[in-house]
Write a protein that holds these residues in place. Sequence first.
Motif, PDB file in Angstrom:
ATOM      1  N   THR A  69     -17.939  10.047  10.978  1.00  0.00           N
ATOM      2  CA  THR A  69     -18.667   8.811  11.142  1.00  0.00           C
ATOM      3  C   THR A  69     -18.768   8.158   9.768  1.00  0.00           C
ATOM      4  O   THR A  69     -18.328   8.730   8.771  1.00  0.00           O
ATOM      5  N   GLU A  70     -19.314   6.964   9.725  1.00  0.00           N
ATOM      6  CA  GLU A  70     -19.470   6.153   8.513  1.00  0.00           C
ATOM      7  C   GLU A  70     -18.105   5.579   8.110  1.00  0.00           C
ATOM      8  O   GLU A  70     -17.161   6.298   7.778  1.00  0.00           O
ATOM      9  N   SER A  71     -18.021   4.275   8.124  1.00  0.00           N
ATOM     10  CA  SER A  71     -16.747   3.602   7.887  1.00  0.00           C
ATOM     11  C   SER A  71     -16.149   3.937   6.528  1.00  0.00           C
ATOM     12  O   SER A  71     -14.930   4.087   6.398  1.00  0.00           O
ATOM     13  N   ALA A  72     -16.989   4.063   5.501  1.00  0.00           N
ATOM     14  CA  ALA A  72     -16.461   4.372   4.171  1.00  0.00           C
ATOM     15  C   ALA A  72     -15.860   5.773   4.127  1.00  0.00           C
ATOM     16  O   ALA A  72     -14.823   5.991   3.487  1.00  0.00           O
ATOM     17  N   ALA A  73     -16.496   6.717   4.808  1.00  0.00           N
ATOM     18  CA  ALA A  73     -15.957   8.077   4.857  1.00  0.00           C
ATOM     19  C   ALA A  73     -14.606   8.091   5.564  1.00  0.00           C
ATOM     20  O   ALA A  73     -13.659   8.755   5.115  1.00  0.00           O
ATOM     21  N   ILE A  74     -14.511   7.351   6.659  1.00  0.00           N
ATOM     22  CA  ILE A  74     -13.236   7.283   7.375  1.00  0.00           C
ATOM     23  C   ILE A  74     -12.183   6.595   6.513  1.00  0.00           C
ATOM     24  O   ILE A  74     -11.025   7.027   6.460  1.00  0.00           O
ATOM     25  N   GLY A  75     -12.575   5.540   5.821  1.00  0.00           N
ATOM     26  CA  GLY A  75     -11.636   4.833   4.962  1.00  0.00           C
ATOM     27  C   GLY A  75     -11.106   5.709   3.842  1.00  0.00           C
ATOM     28  O   GLY A  75      -9.903   5.710   3.547  1.00  0.00           O
ATOM     29  N   LEU A  76     -11.990   6.464   3.204  1.00  0.00           N
ATOM     30  CA  LEU A  76     -11.551   7.351   2.127  1.00  0.00           C
ATOM     31  C   LEU A  76     -10.673   8.475   2.667  1.00  0.00           C
ATOM     32  O   LEU A  76      -9.706   8.883   2.018  1.00  0.00           O
ATOM     33  N   TRP A  77     -11.006   8.971   3.860  1.00  0.00           N
ATOM     34  CA  TRP A  77     -10.164   9.996   4.498  1.00  0.00           C
ATOM     35  C   TRP A  77      -8.752   9.455   4.703  1.00  0.00           C
ATOM     36  O   TRP A  77      -7.755  10.128   4.382  1.00  0.00           O
ATOM     37  N   ALA A  78      -8.639   8.249   5.237  1.00  0.00           N
ATOM     38  CA  ALA A  78      -7.320   7.663   5.490  1.00  0.00           C
ATOM     39  C   ALA A  78      -6.581   7.390   4.183  1.00  0.00           C
ATOM     40  O   ALA A  78      -5.364   7.629   4.082  1.00  0.00           O
ATOM     41  N   ALA A  79      -7.300   6.880   3.183  1.00  0.00           N
ATOM     42  CA  ALA A  79      -6.666   6.580   1.900  1.00  0.00           C
ATOM     43  C   ALA A  79      -6.169   7.848   1.212  1.00  0.00           C
ATOM     44  O   ALA A  79      -5.095   7.843   0.588  1.00  0.00           O
ATOM     45  N   ASP A  80      -6.916   8.941   1.340  1.00  0.00           N
ATOM     46  CA  ASP A  80      -6.491  10.208   0.739  1.00  0.00           C
ATOM     47  C   ASP A  80      -5.270  10.769   1.450  1.00  0.00           C
ATOM     48  O   ASP A  80      -4.404  11.392   0.819  1.00  0.00           O
ATOM     49  N   ARG A  81      -5.180  10.560   2.759  1.00  0.00           N
ATOM     50  CA  ARG A  81      -4.022  11.038   3.516  1.00  0.00           C
ATOM     51  C   ARG A  81      -2.787  10.196   3.239  1.00  0.00           C
ATOM     52  O   ARG A  81      -1.653  10.672   3.399  1.00  0.00           O
ATOM     53  N   HIS A  82      -2.999   8.963   2.821  1.00  0.00           N
ATOM     54  CA  HIS A  82      -1.885   8.042   2.595  1.00  0.00           C
ATOM     55  C   HIS A  82      -2.040   7.369   1.231  1.00  0.00           C
ATOM     56  O   HIS A  82      -2.281   6.161   1.138  1.00  0.00           O
ATOM     57  N   PRO A  83      -1.914   8.143   0.152  1.00  0.00           N
ATOM     58  CA  PRO A  83      -2.128   7.572  -1.180  1.00  0.00           C
ATOM     59  C   PRO A  83      -1.154   6.450  -1.510  1.00  0.00           C
ATOM     60  O   PRO A  83      -1.455   5.585  -2.340  1.00  0.00           O
ATOM     61  N   GLU A  84      -0.007   6.451  -0.838  1.00  0.00           N
ATOM     62  CA  GLU A  84       0.979   5.392  -1.087  1.00  0.00           C
ATOM     63  C   GLU A  84       0.472   4.022  -0.633  1.00  0.00           C
ATOM     64  O   GLU A  84       1.000   2.988  -1.062  1.00  0.00           O
ATOM     65  N   SER A  85      -0.556   4.012   0.214  1.00  0.00           N
ATOM     66  CA  SER A  85      -1.102   2.740   0.690  1.00  0.00           C
ATOM     67  C   SER A  85      -1.837   1.976  -0.404  1.00  0.00           C
ATOM     68  O   SER A  85      -1.994   0.761  -0.318  1.00  0.00           O
ATOM     69  N   GLY A  86      -2.310   2.687  -1.428  1.00  0.00           N
ATOM     70  CA  GLY A  86      -3.047   2.047  -2.509  1.00  0.00           C
ATOM     71  C   GLY A  86      -4.444   1.598  -2.123  1.00  0.00           C
ATOM     72  O   GLY A  86      -5.106   0.892  -2.896  1.00  0.00           O
ATOM     73  N   LEU A  87      -4.929   1.987  -0.944  1.00  0.00           N
ATOM     74  CA  LEU A  87      -6.228   1.521  -0.484  1.00  0.00           C
ATOM     75  C   LEU A  87      -7.386   2.112  -1.281  1.00  0.00           C
ATOM     76  O   LEU A  87      -8.501   1.607  -1.236  1.00  0.00           O
ATOM     77  N   SER A  88      -7.117   3.186  -1.992  1.00  0.00           N
ATOM     78  CA  SER A  88      -8.100   3.771  -2.904  1.00  0.00           C
ATOM     79  C   SER A  88      -7.377   4.180  -4.180  1.00  0.00           C
ATOM     80  O   SER A  88      -6.307   4.785  -4.116  1.00  0.00           O
ATOM     81  N   PRO A  89      -7.920   3.842  -5.352  1.00  0.00           N
ATOM     82  CA  PRO A  89      -7.307   4.323  -6.587  1.00  0.00           C
ATOM     83  C   PRO A  89      -7.262   5.851  -6.598  1.00  0.00           C
ATOM     84  O   PRO A  89      -8.165   6.506  -6.067  1.00  0.00           O
TER      85      PRO A  89
END
Length: 213
Positions: A69-89
């Motif tokens: 739950t929590e949108s930021a937690a989900i966002g960081l989870w996705a960004a960590d799984r897909h570092p090539e996306s650049g969604l998180s430094p």
Amino acid sequence: MTKAVKPILYGALGGGSAIVEAVLTLAGEPYDMVTMEWGEFDQTDDAFSKINPMREIPALKLADGTVLTESAAIGLWAADRHPESGLSPLPDAPERASFLRWLVWLVASIYPTFTYGDHPERYIAETAGAKALRQATDDRRQALWHHMEASLPFAPWAMGGQMTLIDIYIAAMTRWRPRRTWFKENCPKLYAVAERVDALPALEDVWQKNFGA
């Protein structure tokens, strides 16, 4: 061959789950969607309460049964799984600390103004008090947006040269009160970021489904 099980996103049109839809789409993370009606997930005896006992969206059920739950937690989870996306430094990137600060600031400072302002009757029984809380949260939100407008580089994205999760939040949240016309007149940098995210072809269907444009 065993078919891969996709994460399941529980959400409602136009809400915070739109942010997660956009993030998962840009990250290239496949998912299935359960779209719920507003008010449906408030029922204490429905199936969703077993997914998230707090009965709040968004909620993402992972393939192993874990529920995020929590949108930021989900966002960081996705960004960590897909570092090539650049969604998180990346963790060792110099801009990582500032990114984390502003991401958490968005969800801890601005987002709760909707939690309280959208349903003041949950916290104040008197009609006059509920109206006052709604107005106070609206005023506070505008002040917070002004602070963000004055604090970030916006060159051209909120954090600088790379689009991140923060830009996705801005694109979705500027569609909520006080809405885009206010941002265009009062916070043109935030408005420009929102317009830039809107123009991404990959997100056209997400925004159309959730906001009608």
